[in-house]
Write a protein that holds these residues in place. Structure first.
Motif, PDB file in Angstrom:
ATOM      1  N   ALA A 171      39.034  96.969 -16.579  1.00 53.35           N
ATOM      2  CA  ALA A 171      37.708  97.570 -16.454  1.00 53.35           C
ATOM      3  C   ALA A 171      36.724  97.031 -17.494  1.00 53.35           C
ATOM      4  O   ALA A 171      35.520  97.067 -17.281  1.00 53.35           O
ATOM      5  CB  ALA A 171      37.810  99.086 -16.560  1.00 53.35           C
ATOM      6  N   PHE A 172      37.260  96.550 -18.618  1.00 56.11           N
ATOM      7  CA  PHE A 172      36.356  96.078 -19.675  1.00 56.11           C
ATOM      8  C   PHE A 172      35.896  94.663 -19.352  1.00 56.11           C
ATOM      9  O   PHE A 172      36.702  93.746 -19.277  1.00 56.11           O
ATOM     10  CB  PHE A 172      37.055  96.121 -21.037  1.00 56.11           C
ATOM     11  CG  PHE A 172      37.281  97.514 -21.521  1.00 56.11           C
ATOM     12  CD1 PHE A 172      36.361  98.121 -22.373  1.00 56.11           C
ATOM     13  CD2 PHE A 172      38.385  98.236 -21.112  1.00 56.11           C
ATOM     14  CE1 PHE A 172      36.559  99.415 -22.812  1.00 56.11           C
ATOM     15  CE2 PHE A 172      38.590  99.533 -21.540  1.00 56.11           C
ATOM     16  CZ  PHE A 172      37.670 100.127 -22.396  1.00 56.11           C
ATOM     17  N   THR A 173      34.601  94.496 -19.148  1.00 56.84           N
ATOM     18  CA  THR A 173      34.097  93.178 -18.798  1.00 56.84           C
ATOM     19  C   THR A 173      33.071  92.687 -19.807  1.00 56.84           C
ATOM     20  O   THR A 173      32.515  91.616 -19.663  1.00 56.84           O
ATOM     21  CB  THR A 173      33.449  93.203 -17.397  1.00 56.84           C
ATOM     22  OG1 THR A 173      32.503  94.276 -17.365  1.00 56.84           O
ATOM     23  CG2 THR A 173      34.487  93.414 -16.318  1.00 56.84           C
ATOM     24  N   VAL A 174      32.792  93.492 -20.838  1.00 59.55           N
ATOM     25  CA  VAL A 174      31.760  93.118 -21.798  1.00 59.55           C
ATOM     26  C   VAL A 174      32.373  93.027 -23.191  1.00 59.55           C
ATOM     27  O   VAL A 174      33.109  93.917 -23.601  1.00 59.55           O
ATOM     28  CB  VAL A 174      30.617  94.167 -21.794  1.00 59.55           C
ATOM     29  CG1 VAL A 174      29.570  93.801 -22.829  1.00 59.55           C
ATOM     30  CG2 VAL A 174      30.009  94.274 -20.419  1.00 59.55           C
ATOM     31  N   ASP A 175      32.072  91.952 -23.899  1.00 56.52           N
ATOM     32  CA  ASP A 175      32.546  91.818 -25.280  1.00 56.52           C
ATOM     33  C   ASP A 175      31.783  92.779 -26.173  1.00 56.52           C
ATOM     34  O   ASP A 175      30.603  93.079 -25.955  1.00 56.52           O
ATOM     35  CB  ASP A 175      32.291  90.387 -25.787  1.00 56.52           C
ATOM     36  CG  ASP A 175      33.136  89.385 -25.024  1.00 56.52           C
ATOM     37  OD1 ASP A 175      34.228  89.756 -24.572  1.00 56.52           O
ATOM     38  OD2 ASP A 175      32.678  88.233 -24.875  1.00 56.52           O
ATOM     39  N   PHE A 176      32.447  93.261 -27.211  1.00 60.13           N
ATOM     40  CA  PHE A 176      31.775  94.103 -28.196  1.00 60.13           C
ATOM     41  C   PHE A 176      31.361  93.221 -29.365  1.00 60.13           C
ATOM     42  O   PHE A 176      32.182  92.535 -29.966  1.00 60.13           O
ATOM     43  CB  PHE A 176      32.736  95.203 -28.663  1.00 60.13           C
ATOM     44  CG  PHE A 176      32.163  96.082 -29.733  1.00 60.13           C
ATOM     45  CD1 PHE A 176      31.100  96.938 -29.457  1.00 60.13           C
ATOM     46  CD2 PHE A 176      32.674  96.054 -31.020  1.00 60.13           C
ATOM     47  CE1 PHE A 176      30.569  97.752 -30.441  1.00 60.13           C
ATOM     48  CE2 PHE A 176      32.147  96.866 -32.008  1.00 60.13           C
ATOM     49  CZ  PHE A 176      31.092  97.717 -31.719  1.00 60.13           C
TER      50      PHE A 176
ATOM     51  N   LEU B 297      43.679  97.177 -25.734  1.00 65.96           N
ATOM     52  CA  LEU B 297      43.675  98.344 -26.625  1.00 65.96           C
ATOM     53  C   LEU B 297      43.483  99.623 -25.827  1.00 65.96           C
ATOM     54  O   LEU B 297      44.159 100.628 -26.055  1.00 65.96           O
ATOM     55  CB  LEU B 297      42.546  98.214 -27.656  1.00 65.96           C
ATOM     56  CG  LEU B 297      42.717  97.120 -28.706  1.00 65.96           C
ATOM     57  CD1 LEU B 297      41.476  97.047 -29.585  1.00 65.96           C
ATOM     58  CD2 LEU B 297      43.955  97.385 -29.559  1.00 65.96           C
ATOM     59  N   ALA B 298      42.572  99.577 -24.865  1.00 73.72           N
ATOM     60  CA  ALA B 298      42.289 100.779 -24.081  1.00 73.72           C
ATOM     61  C   ALA B 298      43.491 101.159 -23.239  1.00 73.72           C
ATOM     62  O   ALA B 298      43.821 102.337 -23.089  1.00 73.72           O
ATOM     63  CB  ALA B 298      41.074 100.549 -23.192  1.00 73.72           C
TER      64      ALA B 298
ATOM     65  N   ILE C 184      34.987  92.421 -30.932  1.00 77.53           N
ATOM     66  CA  ILE C 184      36.181  92.647 -30.102  1.00 77.53           C
ATOM     67  C   ILE C 184      35.907  92.069 -28.718  1.00 77.53           C
ATOM     68  O   ILE C 184      35.040  92.562 -28.001  1.00 77.53           O
ATOM     69  CB  ILE C 184      36.514  94.147 -29.956  1.00 77.53           C
ATOM     70  CG1 ILE C 184      36.594  94.827 -31.329  1.00 77.53           C
ATOM     71  CG2 ILE C 184      37.845  94.322 -29.223  1.00 77.53           C
ATOM     72  CD1 ILE C 184      36.804  96.325 -31.239  1.00 77.53           C
TER      73      ILE C 184
ATOM     74  N   MET D 175      39.835  94.453 -25.847  1.00 72.46           N
ATOM     75  CA  MET D 175      39.464  95.847 -25.680  1.00 72.46           C
ATOM     76  C   MET D 175      40.228  96.456 -24.504  1.00 72.46           C
ATOM     77  O   MET D 175      40.674  97.604 -24.570  1.00 72.46           O
ATOM     78  CB  MET D 175      37.963  95.940 -25.443  1.00 72.46           C
ATOM     79  CG  MET D 175      37.375  97.196 -25.946  1.00 72.46           C
ATOM     80  SD  MET D 175      35.722  96.945 -26.586  1.00 72.46           S
ATOM     81  CE  MET D 175      34.999  95.871 -25.393  1.00 72.46           C
TER      82      MET D 175
END
Lengths: 279, 193, 434
Positions: C303-308, C326-327, C318, C323
């Protein structure tokens, strides 16, 4: 303390996800995803029924024998069936001598070693042997097939979604590339040495149409149209993939009936024990 | 009065009977449930234990065909049948004569050569290469191996001596080397098993 | 803790007496799952799933031991040895299909068991330790299930191993060496298969050990119940045997009917066709999909598609991939903190109007949506749906639950289990004595 950390972590993860969502939604709204020919023109397997379908279904032995003949005379030229041994053909209604004869007369021989020289050699198959592959190895198979590897067929009926229907559809599904496809996707023209088949995942299969009407003659004069042969070989490959299907279903019924009685008794036992307890 | 009393008693008795009946029926259900569970467990145990028996591919290899055309008189070969060694020995005419003539009285497990070979093919001795004492493989089949005091086979584990017909002559082994079921498919091919 | 009215083991049979005096195993069992363990009388069918999970583990261990007798942990032989079991070993097809589907049913049962705990607040004091051990069991199950799926060495086995171990390469600096250490090579191969087989055989016994601790911890406060109210008197309880042994036997029957129906009539329903294709390191399947029980977690991963990072500077703190990893681990690990995140003194969701709404209309739909998104290709609308659902998942446990446990007005609780069941107030022991 733990709740403050949790809040921060929760905000971070949820926030990043919502940000991902927002960017994704923006992209989805502003950019159109290019459609692909596979998406538009791939077809699901045709509806086809077999004697072995359903919880009571049994294999049609005569059909399996016809399917074996189709496999032997057509498919076996390129496709191996390496999980199946000749002795297994006893299960589709051949007696011991017939099995031996099939093994001996098989178009490919079993690899062996020359007892005199130790060099690689081959010998006629015996009943205990697995069905020999048409090619010595993958390199030979690719070399003979325009660099495409004909897959082993033993488990094909389980290795594809809705396998038996898929095999039937694929074998009967060759056609000319639709004009609508070429109009919409001019780059997707079926390449050299490939054949258009809407039931194949990427629409273009390296296997030439293998079956033609009347190609195999059955001893009992059964119909040998392309569709009939495709259905026979699909049934045969279902058997090669799941030879214990009949035992499985009959054992399943015995187990289910037993368990229904047991569960009924256990329920009455449970109710009797709790009869004087309100709960 | 009496009738009333009797009726009352009967009613009480009947009530008791119903209660008892109820109790017995309940017990029966528990017994039936537990018995069913037991039968079910056994029914599952059977295939689980059955899975340990020889699998279909092993059973399918229970007979083999051996080409014996290359075995000269006086020679023997060792082959494998059901994962056990088998000795196939081509006896010389002299050996056949001696083995047939040997006195059975001195033997632990008296058998004539004819009983251990097929008619007309008395020179072909086929035996399991498994010493009947504790299962070692006797020597004597390959060229140059010790053949023991009786010119047949010798088991090095505990010193059993077999004669040219594979009969136990000396040592701890209780019986002759076993002769598996075999037949001649042609003059040069035998089928074991 | 033992309730003062718990029945005491007093064997009539002299043999049992003799054994009990020398090794009090009969007494131990009597007190654990016999008449010596008083249990709330008002348990509903959701309380059947603990014993069912035990039964499912036993099915896996028994069938697994037999499979291991015929299986070769070799990249050349593994696939064929499984087919050998299916075709040549007597009843091998039955044992293999039972093991394959048994894994799925183990997870179904455990998910319902966890759901029960989440809704009825079984994780709250004094039962935190039971919950923590349960999460440990769940993690062990996930590891065992993953390694077991690799063993047939089909296409999904191979590529599943490739992808899952690939998670570790998301970790900065040490990630790639760690992945190579886990696999014993640059890609899944003989070394990986060998260790996965060994651990797949070992871990179920570790699970069995942790289950013993889990049940031990359960016997300290005793079982929870649908009202969440503590046991106060004998009339609140019934002895485990015969009351709950009978109920568990019935539940086991129903479970086995469904298990048998799937195993014998649709054995490949829960599997993936690609795993009937031998592993091929040179060709990736069109869609790599894990087993169904990992789908929600797989959806969170993707689901994570954006870098932090710092916006518009291109500086990434991150990356999205890390991410996601980690999630995904976080989504399970947060369960360890659940007893302290939810501070409401009321256990059962039945008496928590606000909690109930978020549970039924937030958490459960989101987990189901994540499950569906996990099996779908990474395309819209599934990615966007999974992002919303995953955001809610984290918010539910980490933000919403702590808040509602503070602001919620619970419904009045019954004074006792007896009152909840019979409608009559409990006669307190001292009153009864007087």
């Amino acid at each position: 303390m733990i709740r403050i950390f949790a809040l921060l972590i929760g905000l971070f993860f949820s926030g990043m996800l919502l940000l991902s969502f927002a960017i994704g939604a923006y992209t989805a709204a502003t950019e159109t995803v290019a459609e692909t020919a596979e998406h538009k023109f791939h077809k699901h397997a045709k509806a086809v029924s077999f004697a072995h379908d359903g919880p009571f279904g049994k294999f049609d032995r005569a059909q399996l024998q016809r399917g074996l003949k189709v496999y032997k005379e057509v498919c076996a030229a390129c496709h191996s069936l390496n999980q199946v041994a000749f002795r297994n053909f006893a299960e589709i209604g051949y007696n011991e001598d017939e099995v031996k004869a099939i093994a001996k007369g098989w178009p490919a021989e079993t690899p062996s070693v020359d007892p005199e020289t130790g060099e690689a050699s081959s010998r006629p198959a015996i009943a205990a042997d697995k069905i020999p592959s048409p090619f010595l190895n993958e390199v030979a198979a690719r070399a003979a097939n325009n660099n495409a590897l004909p897959p082993d067929l033993s488990l094909m009926a389980k290795a594809r979604h809705n396998g038996p229907a898929y095999i039937y559809s694929l074998l009967t599904g060759y056609q000319n590339q639709p004009a609508a496809l070429l109009k919409k996707f001019p780059d997707s023209k079926t390449g050299e040495g490939l054949y258009y088949n809407p039931y194949f995942a990427n629409l273009n299969i390296a296997m030439a149409p293998p079956l033609n009407d009347g190609q195999v003659t059955f001893d009992d004069g059964s119909p040998n149209s392309k569709a009939a042969m495709a259905k026979d070989v699909a049934a045969f490959l279902t058997w090669t993939a799941e030879p214990k299907m009949e035992q499985r279903k009959s054992a399943g019924w015995a187990a289910l009936i037993f368990l229904l009685i047991f569960t009924g008794l256990a329920f009455m036992s449970y109710k009797a024990i709790w009869a004087d307890k309100k709960h | 009065m009496a009738t009333v009393d009797t009726a009352k008693d009967a009613a009480v008795l009947a009530a008791h009977a119903v209660e008892e009946e109820g109790v017995r029926r309940r017990d029966f259900i528990h017994v039936a449930t537990i018995s069913f569970a037991g039968v079910g467990a056994a029914a599952v145990a059977l295939p689980l234990l059955g899975s340990l028996s020889a699998s279909a591919d092993v059973v399918a290899l229970s007979s083999i065909e051996v080409d014996i055309s290359k075995i000269e008189p006086g020679q023997a070969i060792k082959t494998s049948w059901r994962k056990q060694p088998v000795f196939i020995r081509n006896l010389t005419p002299q050996e056949v004569k001696e083995a047939s003539a040997a006195s059975l009285d001195a033997m632990r497990d008296p058998q004539t050569l004819a009983e251990r070979t097929l008619p007309g093919k008395e020179n072909w001795l086929v035996t399991l290469g498994v010493c009947t004492h504790l299962g070692c493989v006797p020597l004597g089949a390959a060229a140059g191996e010790v053949k023991g005091e009786f010119g047949g086979y010798f088991c090095p584990c505990h010193g059993s001596h077999y004669d040219t017909a594979g009969r136990i002559m000396k040592g701890p082994a209780p019986t002759n080397l076993a002769v598996p079921e075999f037949s001649f498919l042609s003059d040069t091919i035998i089928k074991i098993g | 803790m033992s309730f003062p009215w718990a029945q005491v083991y007093a064997p009539k049979n002299p043999v049992m007496q003799w054994v009990d005096e020398r090794l009090p195993l009969p007494r131990f069992i009597y007190n654990a799952v016999g008449a010596g363990y008083p249990v709330p009388r008002n348990l509903n069918y959701f309380w059947n799933f603990g014993s069912l999970a035990g039964a499912a583990l036993m099915i896996q261990i028994v069938t697994g031991i037999i499979l291991a007798m015929n299986y070769y942990a070799s990249t050349d032989g593994a696939f064929n040895s499984v087919e050998h079991i299916m075709r040549n070993v007597e009843a091998g097809w039955f044992i293999r299909y039972a093991h394959m589907n048994g894994a799925s049913f183990f997870f179904i049962v455990v998910y319902i068991h966890m759901f029960r705990g989440l809704y009825f607040g079984s994780y709250k004091a004094p039962r935190e330790m039971i919950w923590l051990l349960g999460v440990v069991i769940f993690l062990l199950m996930m590891a065992t299930g993953f390694m077991g799926y690799v063993l047939p060495w089909g296409q999904m086995s191979y590529w599943g191993a490739q992808v899952i171990t690939g998670f570790f390469s998301a970790i900065p600096v040490v990630g790639e060496p760690m992945r190579q250490w886990l696999l014993g090579g640059f890609a899944p191969d003989q070394a990986a298969l060998g260790r996965f087989f060994s651990l797949h055989y070992l871990l179920p016994f570790v699970i069995a050990g942790v289950i013993i601790l889990h049940v031990w911890a359960l016997h300290i406060p005793g079982s929870s119940n649908p009202t969440g109210v503590h046991i106060k008197a004998q009339s609140d309880t019934v002895p485990f045997h015969p009351y709950y042994t009978a109920k568990d036997a019935f539940g086991l029957g129903v479970f086995l009917i469904i298990f048998v129906a799937v195993t014998f009539f649709a054995p490949n329903l829960l599997g993936h066709p690609d795993n009937y294709i031998p592993a091929n390191p040179l060709s990736t399947p069109a869609h790599i999909v894990p087993e169904w029980y990992y789908w929600p977690f797989y959806a969170i991963l993707r689901a994570f598609t954006v870098d932090f990072g710092i916006p518009f500077s291109g500086f990434v703190i991150i990356p999205a991939k890390l991410m996601g990893v980690l999630a995904m681990f976080g989504s399970i690990l947060l369960l360890f903190f659940l007893p302290w995140l939810d501070s409401s003194p009321v256990r059962s969701g039945n008496y928590r109007p606000l909690f109930k709404k978020f549970f039924w209309f937030g958490l459960i739909p989101c987990i189901l949506i994540l499950g569906v998104c996990g099996v779908m290709p990474a395309e819209e609308p599934f990615v966007m749906l999974s992002q919303i659902a995953a955001a809610y998942y984290f918010a539910h446990f980490l933000i919403i639950l702590p808040i509602i446990s503070k602001i919620e007005k619970p419904l009045p609780l019954p004074n006792s289990i007896t009152e909840a069941v019979t409608g009559k107030p409990l006669e307190m022991p001292q009153t009864a004595a007087a």
